[in-house]
Write a protein that holds these residues in place. Structure first.
Motif, PDB file in Angstrom:
ATOM      1  N   TYR A  45      22.138 -16.210 -50.810  1.00 11.71           N
ATOM      2  CA  TYR A  45      20.942 -15.409 -50.606  1.00 11.71           C
ATOM      3  C   TYR A  45      19.736 -16.230 -51.051  1.00 11.71           C
ATOM      4  O   TYR A  45      19.774 -16.892 -52.088  1.00 11.71           O
ATOM      5  CB  TYR A  45      21.029 -14.125 -51.442  1.00 11.71           C
ATOM      6  CG  TYR A  45      19.782 -13.273 -51.381  1.00 11.71           C
ATOM      7  CD1 TYR A  45      19.583 -12.391 -50.329  1.00 11.71           C
ATOM      8  CD2 TYR A  45      18.806 -13.362 -52.367  1.00 11.71           C
ATOM      9  CE1 TYR A  45      18.439 -11.609 -50.258  1.00 11.71           C
ATOM     10  CE2 TYR A  45      17.654 -12.582 -52.300  1.00 11.71           C
ATOM     11  CZ  TYR A  45      17.481 -11.713 -51.256  1.00 11.71           C
ATOM     12  OH  TYR A  45      16.347 -10.950 -51.181  1.00 11.71           O
ATOM     13  N   SER A  46      18.674 -16.173 -50.244  1.00 18.24           N
ATOM     14  CA  SER A  46      17.464 -16.906 -50.629  1.00 18.24           C
ATOM     15  C   SER A  46      16.225 -16.150 -50.179  1.00 18.24           C
ATOM     16  O   SER A  46      16.248 -15.367 -49.229  1.00 18.24           O
ATOM     17  CB  SER A  46      17.467 -18.314 -50.041  1.00 18.24           C
ATOM     18  OG  SER A  46      17.478 -18.262 -48.631  1.00 18.24           O
TER      19      SER A  46
ATOM     20  N   ASP B  89      33.345 -23.134 -41.037  1.00 19.61           N
ATOM     21  CA  ASP B  89      32.618 -23.739 -39.931  1.00 19.61           C
ATOM     22  C   ASP B  89      31.913 -22.735 -39.023  1.00 19.61           C
ATOM     23  O   ASP B  89      31.460 -23.084 -37.942  1.00 19.61           O
ATOM     24  CB  ASP B  89      33.550 -24.629 -39.110  1.00 19.61           C
ATOM     25  CG  ASP B  89      34.889 -23.978 -38.814  1.00 19.61           C
ATOM     26  OD1 ASP B  89      35.034 -22.768 -39.051  1.00 19.61           O
ATOM     27  OD2 ASP B  89      35.789 -24.675 -38.350  1.00 19.61           O
ATOM     28  N   VAL B  90      31.798 -21.483 -39.465  1.00 22.70           N
ATOM     29  CA  VAL B  90      31.072 -20.456 -38.713  1.00 22.70           C
ATOM     30  C   VAL B  90      30.084 -19.786 -39.666  1.00 22.70           C
ATOM     31  O   VAL B  90      30.480 -19.259 -40.704  1.00 22.70           O
ATOM     32  CB  VAL B  90      32.027 -19.409 -38.104  1.00 22.70           C
ATOM     33  CG1 VAL B  90      31.256 -18.268 -37.466  1.00 22.70           C
ATOM     34  CG2 VAL B  90      32.949 -20.061 -37.073  1.00 22.70           C
ATOM     35  N   LEU B  91      28.805 -19.818 -39.303  1.00 22.86           N
ATOM     36  CA  LEU B  91      27.726 -19.288 -40.140  1.00 22.86           C
ATOM     37  C   LEU B  91      27.009 -18.141 -39.436  1.00 22.86           C
ATOM     38  O   LEU B  91      26.683 -18.236 -38.250  1.00 22.86           O
ATOM     39  CB  LEU B  91      26.712 -20.403 -40.435  1.00 22.86           C
ATOM     40  CG  LEU B  91      25.385 -20.000 -41.089  1.00 22.86           C
ATOM     41  CD1 LEU B  91      25.614 -19.425 -42.485  1.00 22.86           C
ATOM     42  CD2 LEU B  91      24.450 -21.209 -41.141  1.00 22.86           C
ATOM     43  N   ALA B  92      26.726 -17.081 -40.181  1.00 23.55           N
ATOM     44  CA  ALA B  92      25.881 -15.974 -39.725  1.00 23.55           C
ATOM     45  C   ALA B  92      24.711 -15.884 -40.706  1.00 23.55           C
ATOM     46  O   ALA B  92      24.915 -15.932 -41.921  1.00 23.55           O
ATOM     47  CB  ALA B  92      26.654 -14.660 -39.715  1.00 23.55           C
ATOM     48  N   ILE B  93      23.495 -15.777 -40.181  1.00 22.54           N
ATOM     49  CA  ILE B  93      22.309 -15.694 -41.036  1.00 22.54           C
ATOM     50  C   ILE B  93      21.673 -14.319 -40.856  1.00 22.54           C
ATOM     51  O   ILE B  93      21.104 -14.010 -39.810  1.00 22.54           O
ATOM     52  CB  ILE B  93      21.290 -16.797 -40.706  1.00 22.54           C
ATOM     53  CG1 ILE B  93      21.936 -18.170 -40.836  1.00 22.54           C
ATOM     54  CG2 ILE B  93      20.076 -16.680 -41.630  1.00 22.54           C
ATOM     55  CD1 ILE B  93      21.057 -19.319 -40.366  1.00 22.54           C
ATOM     56  N   PHE B  94      21.790 -13.492 -41.896  1.00 25.20           N
ATOM     57  CA  PHE B  94      21.206 -12.154 -41.917  1.00 25.20           C
ATOM     58  C   PHE B  94      19.780 -12.259 -42.433  1.00 25.20           C
ATOM     59  O   PHE B  94      19.523 -12.927 -43.430  1.00 25.20           O
ATOM     60  CB  PHE B  94      22.000 -11.232 -42.847  1.00 25.20           C
ATOM     61  CG  PHE B  94      23.369 -10.907 -42.355  1.00 25.20           C
ATOM     62  CD1 PHE B  94      23.620  -9.698 -41.721  1.00 25.20           C
ATOM     63  CD2 PHE B  94      24.417 -11.795 -42.526  1.00 25.20           C
ATOM     64  CE1 PHE B  94      24.891  -9.379 -41.270  1.00 25.20           C
ATOM     65  CE2 PHE B  94      25.699 -11.482 -42.083  1.00 25.20           C
ATOM     66  CZ  PHE B  94      25.928 -10.276 -41.452  1.00 25.20           C
TER      67      PHE B  94
ATOM     68  N   GLU C 212      16.869 -13.981 -46.700  1.00 27.80           N
ATOM     69  CA  GLU C 212      17.984 -14.170 -45.784  1.00 27.80           C
ATOM     70  C   GLU C 212      19.268 -14.349 -46.564  1.00 27.80           C
ATOM     71  O   GLU C 212      19.262 -14.812 -47.708  1.00 27.80           O
ATOM     72  CB  GLU C 212      17.755 -15.339 -44.828  1.00 27.80           C
ATOM     73  CG  GLU C 212      17.770 -16.694 -45.434  1.00 27.80           C
ATOM     74  CD  GLU C 212      17.584 -17.809 -44.409  1.00 27.80           C
ATOM     75  OE1 GLU C 212      16.929 -17.600 -43.367  1.00 27.80           O
ATOM     76  OE2 GLU C 212      18.111 -18.887 -44.667  1.00 27.80           O
ATOM     77  N   LEU C 213      20.341 -13.938 -45.937  1.00 23.47           N
ATOM     78  CA  LEU C 213      21.673 -14.086 -46.505  1.00 23.47           C
ATOM     79  C   LEU C 213      22.495 -14.889 -45.509  1.00 23.47           C
ATOM     80  O   LEU C 213      22.690 -14.466 -44.373  1.00 23.47           O
ATOM     81  CB  LEU C 213      22.324 -12.714 -46.741  1.00 23.47           C
ATOM     82  CG  LEU C 213      23.745 -12.756 -47.294  1.00 23.47           C
ATOM     83  CD1 LEU C 213      23.752 -13.277 -48.734  1.00 23.47           C
ATOM     84  CD2 LEU C 213      24.385 -11.377 -47.217  1.00 23.47           C
TER      85      LEU C 213
ATOM     86  N   GLU D 115      12.485 -20.885 -50.284  1.00 27.35           N
ATOM     87  CA  GLU D 115      13.322 -21.999 -50.739  1.00 27.35           C
ATOM     88  C   GLU D 115      14.119 -21.667 -51.992  1.00 27.35           C
ATOM     89  O   GLU D 115      14.928 -22.463 -52.449  1.00 27.35           O
ATOM     90  CB  GLU D 115      12.433 -23.221 -51.012  1.00 27.35           C
ATOM     91  CG  GLU D 115      11.689 -23.730 -49.796  1.00 27.35           C
ATOM     92  CD  GLU D 115      12.624 -24.226 -48.711  1.00 27.35           C
ATOM     93  OE1 GLU D 115      13.609 -24.932 -49.027  1.00 27.35           O
ATOM     94  OE2 GLU D 115      12.385 -23.886 -47.536  1.00 27.35           O
ATOM     95  N   THR D 116      13.901 -20.476 -52.559  1.00 21.81           N
ATOM     96  CA  THR D 116      14.531 -20.110 -53.821  1.00 21.81           C
ATOM     97  C   THR D 116      15.856 -19.398 -53.579  1.00 21.81           C
ATOM     98  O   THR D 116      15.898 -18.338 -52.945  1.00 21.81           O
ATOM     99  CB  THR D 116      13.600 -19.185 -54.641  1.00 21.81           C
ATOM    100  OG1 THR D 116      12.329 -19.814 -54.774  1.00 21.81           O
ATOM    101  CG2 THR D 116      14.181 -18.896 -56.009  1.00 21.81           C
ATOM    102  N   VAL D 117      16.948 -19.979 -54.081  1.00 18.66           N
ATOM    103  CA  VAL D 117      18.267 -19.363 -53.992  1.00 18.66           C
ATOM    104  C   VAL D 117      18.417 -18.433 -55.197  1.00 18.66           C
ATOM    105  O   VAL D 117      18.139 -18.817 -56.333  1.00 18.66           O
ATOM    106  CB  VAL D 117      19.373 -20.438 -53.982  1.00 18.66           C
ATOM    107  CG1 VAL D 117      20.747 -19.791 -53.983  1.00 18.66           C
ATOM    108  CG2 VAL D 117      19.215 -21.346 -52.765  1.00 18.66           C
ATOM    109  N   LEU D 118      18.838 -17.210 -54.905  1.00 17.36           N
ATOM    110  CA  LEU D 118      18.947 -16.167 -55.929  1.00 17.36           C
ATOM    111  C   LEU D 118      20.295 -15.466 -55.820  1.00 17.36           C
ATOM    112  O   LEU D 118      20.954 -15.544 -54.783  1.00 17.36           O
ATOM    113  CB  LEU D 118      17.831 -15.125 -55.731  1.00 17.36           C
ATOM    114  CG  LEU D 118      16.397 -15.638 -55.814  1.00 17.36           C
ATOM    115  CD1 LEU D 118      15.434 -14.598 -55.237  1.00 17.36           C
ATOM    116  CD2 LEU D 118      16.055 -15.947 -57.264  1.00 17.36           C
ATOM    117  N   PRO D 119      20.684 -14.726 -56.869  1.00 20.51           N
ATOM    118  CA  PRO D 119      21.876 -13.885 -56.737  1.00 20.51           C
ATOM    119  C   PRO D 119      21.647 -12.827 -55.653  1.00 20.51           C
ATOM    120  O   PRO D 119      20.514 -12.390 -55.436  1.00 20.51           O
ATOM    121  CB  PRO D 119      22.009 -13.224 -58.116  1.00 20.51           C
ATOM    122  CG  PRO D 119      21.179 -14.048 -59.044  1.00 20.51           C
ATOM    123  CD  PRO D 119      20.095 -14.676 -58.211  1.00 20.51           C
TER     124      PRO D 119
END
Length: 161
Positions: free
Chosen positions: A50-51, A84-89, A76-77, A54-58
């Motif tokens: 989760y970010s 090898d499969v990515l989904a961007i929420f 975004e999550l 540019e900041t990655v957070l819990p």
């Protein structure tokens, strides 16, 4: 048995025809639905990040995300159901869960099965359809998880359905 056969839907996964990043969405949602997806990601043990900018957070509770300032960067999550499969929420709207996938990662029967399984998991969890539209063509699904059929299907009325 596979929900869809690669040879039957190959054209729907052509980045040149569909756009590389089709829009996947679950309409008519709520903050509770967003939380159910976050809980599903955790329960399945899918790798995620989760970010905010540019900041990655819990990963937060879903109800805290809409409370962000209007000028804040869209959270975004990133979820990897397999390495090898990515989904961007993207948390743009409480009423629609939307995410992108990269069609270049979804080539062949094995990857199609992973993708269909991912849509099935989300659809079953929410009890709602999960629809994939070509990039930039919101509201024109080319496939999706059908709750009644309990599988990923092509929409009725398609000549190749």
């Amino acid at each position: 048995m596979a929900d869809l056969l690669w040879d039957d839907v190959r054209c729907l996964f052509d980045p040149d025809l569909m756009g590389a990043l089709p829009d996947v969405r679950v309409p008519h949602c709520s903050v509770d639905d967003w939380q159910a997806v976050l809980d599903l990601v955790e329960a399945r043990g899918w790798t995620c990040r989760y970010s905010e900018g540019e900041t990655v957070l819990p990963v937060p509770r879903a109800e805290t995300v809409p409370a962000r300032p209007a000028d804040a960067e869209c959270p975004e999550l990133r979820v990897w159901p397999t390495p090898d499969v990515l989904a961007i929420f993207r948390f743009k709207d409480d009423e629609v869960i939307d995410f992108d996938v990269d069609l270049r990662e979804l080539q062949g029967q094995e990857r199609l099965d992973v993708f269909c399984g991912f849509l099935r998991e989300i659809g079953r969890c929410l009890g709602k359809p999960v629809l994939m539209d070509p990039e930039g063509y919101h509201g024109r699904p080319v496939l999706g998880f059908d709750v009644g059929a309990d599988r990923v299907v092509l929409p009725a009325g398609r000549p190749d359905a």
